[in-house]
Design a protein around this motif. Structure first.
Motif, PDB file in Angstrom:
ATOM      1  N   MET A 139       0.810  -1.188   0.000  1.00  0.00           N
ATOM      2  CA  MET A 139       0.000   0.000   0.000  1.00  0.00           C
ATOM      3  C   MET A 139       0.865   1.269   0.000  1.00  0.00           C
ATOM      4  SD  MET A 139      -2.883   1.280  -0.213  1.00  0.00           S
ATOM      5  CE  MET A 139      -4.414   0.712   0.344  1.00  0.00           C
ATOM      6  N   LEU A 140       1.981   1.249   0.717  1.00  0.00           N
ATOM      7  CA  LEU A 140       2.828   2.434   0.796  1.00  0.00           C
ATOM      8  C   LEU A 140       3.457   2.790  -0.550  1.00  0.00           C
ATOM      9  CD1 LEU A 140       4.644   1.770   4.184  1.00  0.00           C
ATOM     10  CD2 LEU A 140       2.785   3.381   3.751  1.00  0.00           C
ATOM     11  N   ALA A 141       3.589   1.828  -1.436  1.00  0.00           N
ATOM     12  CA  ALA A 141       4.226   2.056  -2.730  1.00  0.00           C
ATOM     13  C   ALA A 141       3.231   2.449  -3.816  1.00  0.00           C
ATOM     14  CB  ALA A 141       4.981   0.813  -3.159  1.00  0.00           C
ATOM     15  N   VAL A 142       1.944   2.433  -3.526  1.00  0.00           N
ATOM     16  CA  VAL A 142       0.939   2.735  -4.547  1.00  0.00           C
ATOM     17  C   VAL A 142       1.015   4.187  -5.021  1.00  0.00           C
ATOM     18  CG1 VAL A 142      -1.536   2.851  -5.025  1.00  0.00           C
ATOM     19  CG2 VAL A 142      -0.588   0.867  -3.856  1.00  0.00           C
ATOM     20  N   PRO A 143       1.004   5.191  -4.140  1.00  0.00           N
ATOM     21  CA  PRO A 143       1.104   6.572  -4.629  1.00  0.00           C
ATOM     22  C   PRO A 143       2.475   6.836  -5.258  1.00  0.00           C
ATOM     23  CG  PRO A 143       0.271   6.516  -2.374  1.00  0.00           C
ATOM     24  CD  PRO A 143       0.765   5.141  -2.699  1.00  0.00           C
ATOM     25  N   ALA A 144       2.484   7.605  -6.326  1.00  0.00           N
ATOM     26  CA  ALA A 144       3.723   7.872  -7.056  1.00  0.00           C
ATOM     27  C   ALA A 144       4.815   8.465  -6.174  1.00  0.00           C
ATOM     28  CB  ALA A 144       3.444   8.807  -8.232  1.00  0.00           C
ATOM     29  N   ARG A 145       4.448   9.342  -5.243  1.00  0.00           N
ATOM     30  CA  ARG A 145       5.435   9.974  -4.366  1.00  0.00           C
ATOM     31  C   ARG A 145       5.420   9.385  -2.962  1.00  0.00           C
ATOM     32  NH1 ARG A 145       3.548  14.718  -7.383  1.00  0.00           N
ATOM     33  NH2 ARG A 145       2.067  15.123  -5.732  1.00  0.00           N
ATOM     34  N   GLY A 146       4.787   8.223  -2.792  1.00  0.00           N
ATOM     35  CA  GLY A 146       4.742   7.586  -1.484  1.00  0.00           C
ATOM     36  C   GLY A 146       3.688   8.213  -0.590  1.00  0.00           C
ATOM     37  N   CYS A 147       3.710   7.836   0.670  1.00  0.00           N
ATOM     38  CA  CYS A 147       2.736   8.321   1.662  1.00  0.00           C
ATOM     39  C   CYS A 147       3.441   9.172   2.706  1.00  0.00           C
ATOM     40  CB  CYS A 147       2.070   7.145   2.357  1.00  0.00           C
ATOM     41  SG  CYS A 147       1.133   6.073   1.267  1.00  0.00           S
ATOM     42  N   LEU A 148       2.782  10.241   3.121  1.00  0.00           N
ATOM     43  CA  LEU A 148       3.321  11.116   4.153  1.00  0.00           C
ATOM     44  C   LEU A 148       2.528  10.958   5.434  1.00  0.00           C
ATOM     45  CD1 LEU A 148       3.913  14.455   2.208  1.00  0.00           C
ATOM     46  CD2 LEU A 148       5.487  12.542   2.562  1.00  0.00           C
ATOM     47  N   ASN A 149       3.188  11.233   6.546  1.00  0.00           N
ATOM     48  CA  ASN A 149       2.556  11.205   7.857  1.00  0.00           C
ATOM     49  C   ASN A 149       2.813  12.539   8.545  1.00  0.00           C
ATOM     50  OD1 ASN A 149       1.303  10.150  10.213  1.00  0.00           O
ATOM     51  ND2 ASN A 149       3.296   9.601  11.042  1.00  0.00           N
ATOM     52  N   ILE A 150       1.788  13.052   9.204  1.00  0.00           N
ATOM     53  CA  ILE A 150       1.921  14.238  10.055  1.00  0.00           C
ATOM     54  C   ILE A 150       2.011  13.714  11.478  1.00  0.00           C
ATOM     55  CG2 ILE A 150       0.872  16.401  10.799  1.00  0.00           C
ATOM     56  CD1 ILE A 150      -0.877  16.229   8.235  1.00  0.00           C
ATOM     57  N   HIS A 151       3.157  13.881  12.117  1.00  0.00           N
ATOM     58  CA  HIS A 151       3.348  13.351  13.470  1.00  0.00           C
ATOM     59  C   HIS A 151       3.523  14.498  14.456  1.00  0.00           C
ATOM     60  CE1 HIS A 151       4.212  10.112  16.251  1.00  0.00           C
ATOM     61  NE2 HIS A 151       5.114  10.925  16.787  1.00  0.00           N
ATOM     62  N   ALA A 152       2.817  14.421  15.575  1.00  0.00           N
ATOM     63  CA  ALA A 152       2.797  15.505  16.563  1.00  0.00           C
ATOM     64  C   ALA A 152       3.928  15.380  17.578  1.00  0.00           C
ATOM     65  CB  ALA A 152       1.445  15.539  17.263  1.00  0.00           C
ATOM     66  N   SER A 153       5.143  15.217  17.081  1.00  0.00           N
ATOM     67  CA  SER A 153       6.344  15.299  17.914  1.00  0.00           C
ATOM     68  C   SER A 153       7.522  15.573  16.995  1.00  0.00           C
ATOM     69  CB  SER A 153       6.583  14.010  18.712  1.00  0.00           C
ATOM     70  OG  SER A 153       7.205  13.020  17.923  1.00  0.00           O
ATOM     71  N   LEU A 154       8.632  15.882  17.608  1.00  0.00           N
ATOM     72  CA  LEU A 154       9.864  16.058  16.853  1.00  0.00           C
ATOM     73  C   LEU A 154      10.568  14.704  16.819  1.00  0.00           C
ATOM     74  CD1 LEU A 154      10.956  19.446  18.444  1.00  0.00           C
ATOM     75  CD2 LEU A 154       9.906  19.081  16.196  1.00  0.00           C
ATOM     76  N   LEU A 155      10.189  13.907  15.830  1.00  0.00           N
ATOM     77  CA  LEU A 155      10.761  12.566  15.735  1.00  0.00           C
ATOM     78  C   LEU A 155      12.279  12.640  15.695  1.00  0.00           C
ATOM     79  CD1 LEU A 155       8.285  10.985  13.178  1.00  0.00           C
ATOM     80  CD2 LEU A 155       8.514  10.403  15.592  1.00  0.00           C
ATOM     81  N   PRO A 156      12.964  11.677  16.280  1.00  0.00           N
ATOM     82  CA  PRO A 156      12.453  10.388  16.713  1.00  0.00           C
ATOM     83  C   PRO A 156      11.853  10.366  18.115  1.00  0.00           C
ATOM     84  CG  PRO A 156      14.818  10.387  16.976  1.00  0.00           C
ATOM     85  CD  PRO A 156      14.440  11.709  16.335  1.00  0.00           C
ATOM     86  N   ARG A 157      11.844  11.492  18.811  1.00  0.00           N
ATOM     87  CA  ARG A 157      11.250  11.500  20.151  1.00  0.00           C
ATOM     88  C   ARG A 157       9.749  11.246  20.051  1.00  0.00           C
ATOM     89  NH1 ARG A 157      12.809  12.495  25.189  1.00  0.00           N
ATOM     90  NH2 ARG A 157      11.462  13.588  26.649  1.00  0.00           N
ATOM     91  N   TRP A 158       9.255  10.409  20.884  1.00  0.00           N
ATOM     92  CA  TRP A 158       7.835  10.081  21.032  1.00  0.00           C
ATOM     93  C   TRP A 158       7.217   9.449  19.793  1.00  0.00           C
ATOM     94  CZ3 TRP A 158       8.441   9.553  25.609  1.00  0.00           C
ATOM     95  CH2 TRP A 158       8.868  10.541  26.486  1.00  0.00           C
ATOM     96  N   ARG A 159       7.932   8.480  19.232  1.00  0.00           N
ATOM     97  CA  ARG A 159       7.340   7.652  18.179  1.00  0.00           C
ATOM     98  C   ARG A 159       6.128   6.937  18.734  1.00  0.00           C
ATOM     99  NH1 ARG A 159      12.745   4.805  15.974  1.00  0.00           N
ATOM    100  NH2 ARG A 159      13.328   6.442  14.517  1.00  0.00           N
ATOM    101  N   GLY A 160       5.175   6.634  17.861  1.00  0.00           N
ATOM    102  CA  GLY A 160       4.018   5.851  18.269  1.00  0.00           C
ATOM    103  C   GLY A 160       2.864   6.712  18.756  1.00  0.00           C
ATOM    104  N   ALA A 161       2.019   6.084  19.543  1.00  0.00           N
ATOM    105  CA  ALA A 161       0.779   6.723  19.984  1.00  0.00           C
ATOM    106  C   ALA A 161       1.016   7.749  21.097  1.00  0.00           C
ATOM    107  CB  ALA A 161      -0.181   5.653  20.485  1.00  0.00           C
ATOM    108  N   ALA A 162       0.115   8.713  21.180  1.00  0.00           N
ATOM    109  CA  ALA A 162       0.032   9.713  22.256  1.00  0.00           C
ATOM    110  C   ALA A 162       1.282  10.580  22.427  1.00  0.00           C
ATOM    111  CB  ALA A 162      -0.336   9.029  23.569  1.00  0.00           C
ATOM    112  N   PRO A 163       1.854  11.103  21.346  1.00  0.00           N
ATOM    113  CA  PRO A 163       3.064  11.919  21.505  1.00  0.00           C
ATOM    114  C   PRO A 163       2.823  13.220  22.271  1.00  0.00           C
ATOM    115  CG  PRO A 163       2.262  12.054  19.255  1.00  0.00           C
ATOM    116  CD  PRO A 163       1.457  10.984  19.944  1.00  0.00           C
ATOM    117  N   ILE A 164       1.651  13.803  22.148  1.00  0.00           N
ATOM    118  CA  ILE A 164       1.358  15.047  22.876  1.00  0.00           C
ATOM    119  C   ILE A 164       1.324  14.775  24.373  1.00  0.00           C
ATOM    120  CG2 ILE A 164      -0.407  16.811  23.287  1.00  0.00           C
ATOM    121  CD1 ILE A 164      -1.130  16.545  20.285  1.00  0.00           C
TER     122      ILE A 164
END
Length: 110
Positions: free
Chosen positions: A1-26
């Protein structure tokens, strides 16, 4: 599924990764006493919040912030950065690159 879009898939993550990967970063940032957080726009890959970082922007966490007030600050920032990432992906703008390996990410910063 991730390879289907021509430019891939983006994610908006509510932390300054890599800190607080996963659920409930706020909530995790608040419970750990972090003084700042932000939004990361990342290229999705098979891992959990492990893809290349495209954009990041920091904001301060105020002493009186709650999960709701911090969410309300981050939401428009996420929308703005996502729109910017979409524009820049058309021109193949450079990414910030792969995420560093997390080390001691759970330590409070206050």
């Amino acid at each position: 599924m991730l390879a289907v879009p021509a430019r891939g898939c983006l994610n908006i993550h509510a932390s300054l990764l890599p800190r607080w990967r996963g659920a409930a970063p706020i909530q995790r940032a608040l419970l750990s006493g972090d003084r700042e957080t932000g939004i990361t726009i990342m290229q999705m890959d098979a891992g959990l919040d492990t893809g290349a970082i495209l954009l990041q922007e920091k904001i301060a966490i105020d002493d009186d912030d709650t999960a709701q007030t911090l969410h309300d600050k981050l939401a428009p920032l996420g929308a703005r950065l996502y729109a910017r990432a979409q524009r820049e992906s058309r021109t193949r703008a450079q990414t910030l690159g792969p995420q560093p390996t997390p080390t001691k990410l759970g330590k409070p910063k206050r």
